[in-house]
Design an enzyme around this catalytic site. Sequence first.
Site, PDB file in Angstrom:
ATOM      1  N   ASP A 235      -5.683   2.132  -3.823  1.00  0.00           N
ATOM      2  CA  ASP A 235      -7.017   1.960  -3.233  1.00  0.00           C
ATOM      3  C   ASP A 235      -7.431   3.223  -2.484  1.00  0.00           C
ATOM      4  OD1 ASP A 235      -5.261   1.584  -1.115  1.00  0.00           O
ATOM      5  OD2 ASP A 235      -6.294  -0.188  -0.317  1.00  0.00           O
TER       6      ASP A 235
ATOM      7  N   ASP B 157      -0.859   1.414  -4.029  1.00  0.00           N
ATOM      8  CA  ASP B 157      -1.685   0.391  -4.679  1.00  0.00           C
ATOM      9  C   ASP B 157      -3.020   0.957  -5.142  1.00  0.00           C
ATOM     10  OD1 ASP B 157      -2.635   0.636  -2.060  1.00  0.00           O
ATOM     11  OD2 ASP B 157      -3.335  -1.427  -1.999  1.00  0.00           O
TER      12      ASP B 157
ATOM     13  N   ASP C 147      -2.424   6.321  -3.448  1.00  0.00           N
ATOM     14  CA  ASP C 147      -1.323   5.685  -2.724  1.00  0.00           C
ATOM     15  C   ASP C 147      -0.738   4.589  -3.617  1.00  0.00           C
ATOM     16  OD1 ASP C 147      -3.366   3.817  -2.477  1.00  0.00           O
ATOM     17  OD2 ASP C 147      -2.714   3.158  -0.496  1.00  0.00           O
TER      18      ASP C 147
ATOM     19  N   SER D 136       0.799  -1.221   0.000  1.00  0.00           N
ATOM     20  CA  SER D 136       0.000   0.000   0.000  1.00  0.00           C
ATOM     21  C   SER D 136       0.842   1.286   0.000  1.00  0.00           C
ATOM     22  CB  SER D 136      -0.935  -0.059   1.213  1.00  0.00           C
ATOM     23  OG  SER D 136      -1.847   0.983   1.197  1.00  0.00           O
TER      24      SER D 136
HETATM   25 MG    MG Z   1      -3.461   1.301  -0.180  1.00  0.00          MG
END
Ligand code: MG
Length: 453
Positions: free
Chosen positions: A246, A244, A242, A103
Amino acid sequence: MGKLFGTDGVRGVANIDLTCRLAWSIGKAAAQVLAAVGESGRKPRVIIGKDTRISGDMLENALAAGFNSVGADVELIGVVPTPAVAYLVKEMDADAGAMISASHNPYEYNGIKLFNREGYKLADEVEEKIEALIRGEAEEAALSADRIGRTRRNRDAVEKYIEHITGTVDGDLSGIRLAVDCANGSASVTAGEIFRRLGADVIIMGADPDGFNINDKCGSTHLGALSDKVKELKLDAGLAFDGDADRFLAVDENGETIDGDKLIAVFAAELKKKGRLPGNTAVVTSMTNMGFYDFAEKNGIRVSVTGVGDRYVLEEMLNHGYGIGGEQSGHIIFREYATTGDGQLSAVQFVSALISSGKKASEFAAVMEKYPQIMLNIRADAGQKAAFAGSAAVAAAVADAEKRLGSSGRIVVRPSGTEPLIRVMLEGRDRGFISEIGEEICDIICSETGASR
Ligand code: MG
């Protein structure tokens, strides 16, 4: 060995905490629990995505080998956002999905997040089953060679995700000038395409991943460069994800942050206007800024509050059929379109609503006014976290702080589920007063637990 699954999957330093062996064990165990390995007559299929960290390739291979070894076929969909795995697992009719990412954390970390065939993160009891299998490796079943799974690369899957995101927008996003910061992470492969296809005039930043620069002075955890770019080029807004993708945060035309709380307020107000706010409710967590409640009251919207963590937000949304919820970090769930937080989905929805409002981003986000908030971090290992949890002196100090803050402020002290930190959050109308209380609490926690700032 402690508990493997934290609040957001397995996470740690790659090759030290999260080794190939562990990734392989997770693959084997997850296949047995999620993909019904052993059912006669069918070979389960699993998709695996990753972000741009250097350890991604290594862990991808180890994880795939684990799945293959117990008879599951694997499709490697390459660098994609975490929510793309959640979406594609169902779209591609796979039995499970895995995302290799840590992340918003620095490049040396990595993690493995699992999704079931419906595209949801796993319930606690399912994670426990997988964990039990990993610990009981002695019972590993040896498959005959004819039943071993295969792995193949699928480079087309990401296109399906891009189509899905662009398909959630009514009309297009033409006439707006944006900067988009991809954190040198997963959004590097999707965001430019999504916004250009929707007709926005975009400047893409942080889309040059080299394995080491993910989240490094870029993305939603470091908004400085984005803010400068928006001001320098007099753009309408800036968007950041961020590592990744999400999470999503924005900056307005003045370079000021529009955080997750404000975004949820914007989305809740927008959905209500369109008659698409189920239960007339928005779901937020106990860390959400108190200004959100003032916003909700003014706009006649109910607020449902959960514990910290997107899984609790999602659980509440699913239990009651609510449509919007999320966290200050920018992890926002649109139940109409997604089973998990999706940064680019949130971003296109934000820009679409901003355009139709005809307002400047700063005016648009002013629907909610934030209370001053401070977040203090104390570095603490597992032992210090345990000492913190068991300390009567800390509990008494927090109770005393709550009394002093009264109804005009609040304090939340909690160990991080993903990092070696104890977090102290204070909020109130008077910044000086909350800073003073925050420092006092941190001193007490440090002296009681042996942790340090
Ligand atoms: Mg994330």
